[in-house]
Design a protein around this motif. Structure first.
Motif, short mmCIF file in Angstrom:
data_model
loop_
_atom_site.label_atom_id
_atom_site.label_comp_id
_atom_site.label_asym_id
_atom_site.label_seq_id
_atom_site.Cartn_x
_atom_site.Cartn_y
_atom_site.Cartn_z
N MET A 134 0.83 -1.20 0.00
CA MET A 134 0.00 0.00 0.00
C MET A 134 0.87 1.26 0.00
N GLN A 135 1.94 1.25 0.77
CA GLN A 135 2.85 2.41 0.81
C GLN A 135 3.45 2.65 -0.57
N GLY A 136 3.82 1.59 -1.25
CA GLY A 136 4.37 1.72 -2.60
C GLY A 136 3.35 2.30 -3.57
N MET A 170 1.17 6.97 -6.63
CA MET A 170 0.10 7.93 -6.89
C MET A 170 0.53 9.34 -6.53
N SER A 171 1.22 9.50 -5.43
CA SER A 171 1.69 10.82 -5.00
C SER A 171 2.65 11.40 -6.04
N ASN A 206 3.70 15.23 -10.43
CA ASN A 206 4.11 15.46 -11.82
C ASN A 206 3.03 16.18 -12.61
N ARG A 207 1.78 15.80 -12.38
CA ARG A 207 0.67 16.46 -13.08
C ARG A 207 0.54 17.91 -12.64
N ILE A 208 0.71 18.17 -11.37
CA ILE A 208 0.65 19.55 -10.87
C ILE A 208 1.77 20.39 -11.48
#
Length: 97
Positions: free
Chosen positions: A40-42, A47-48, A53-55
């Motif tokens: 889950m951390q991975g 996702m983070s 990158n999108r921001i």
């Protein structure tokens, strides 16, 4: 492969064997939960990173858009001034009344 364990039910070693089985189950559960948390951390890290990158990409696009708008405003200002001076030159002089 199955392991056959002979368990003596009439003495304290039976309790010890049951406790060892429970300890094995607890260890298995602990390992499962630890692996699940690592996975889950991975996924959250992935996702983070994607969101960041999108921001950053969106920020670059906004900067480009602001630059284009600024250039359009400058061109419109220069053209507006040129058009106004051309119109003043082309208009016949006003007659005094």
């Amino acid at each position: 492969a199955f392991v056959l364990k002979l368990v003596c039910l009439c003495c304290p070693c039976a309790e010890r064997s049951a406790m060892e089985g429970q300890d094995d189950q607890n260890q298995d559960l602990t390992l499962f939960v630890q692996n699940l948390l690592k996975e889950m951390q991975g996924r959250f890290q992935t996702m983070s990173d994607s969101i960041i990158n999108r921001i950053d990409d969106m920020g670059s696009r906004i900067d480009d858009l602001e630059k284009s708008i600024s250039e359009l405003i400058q061109e419109a200002g220069v053209e507006g001034d040129a058009t106004a001076s051309q119109a003043a030159q082309a208009a016949p002089p006003a007659r005094p009344s």
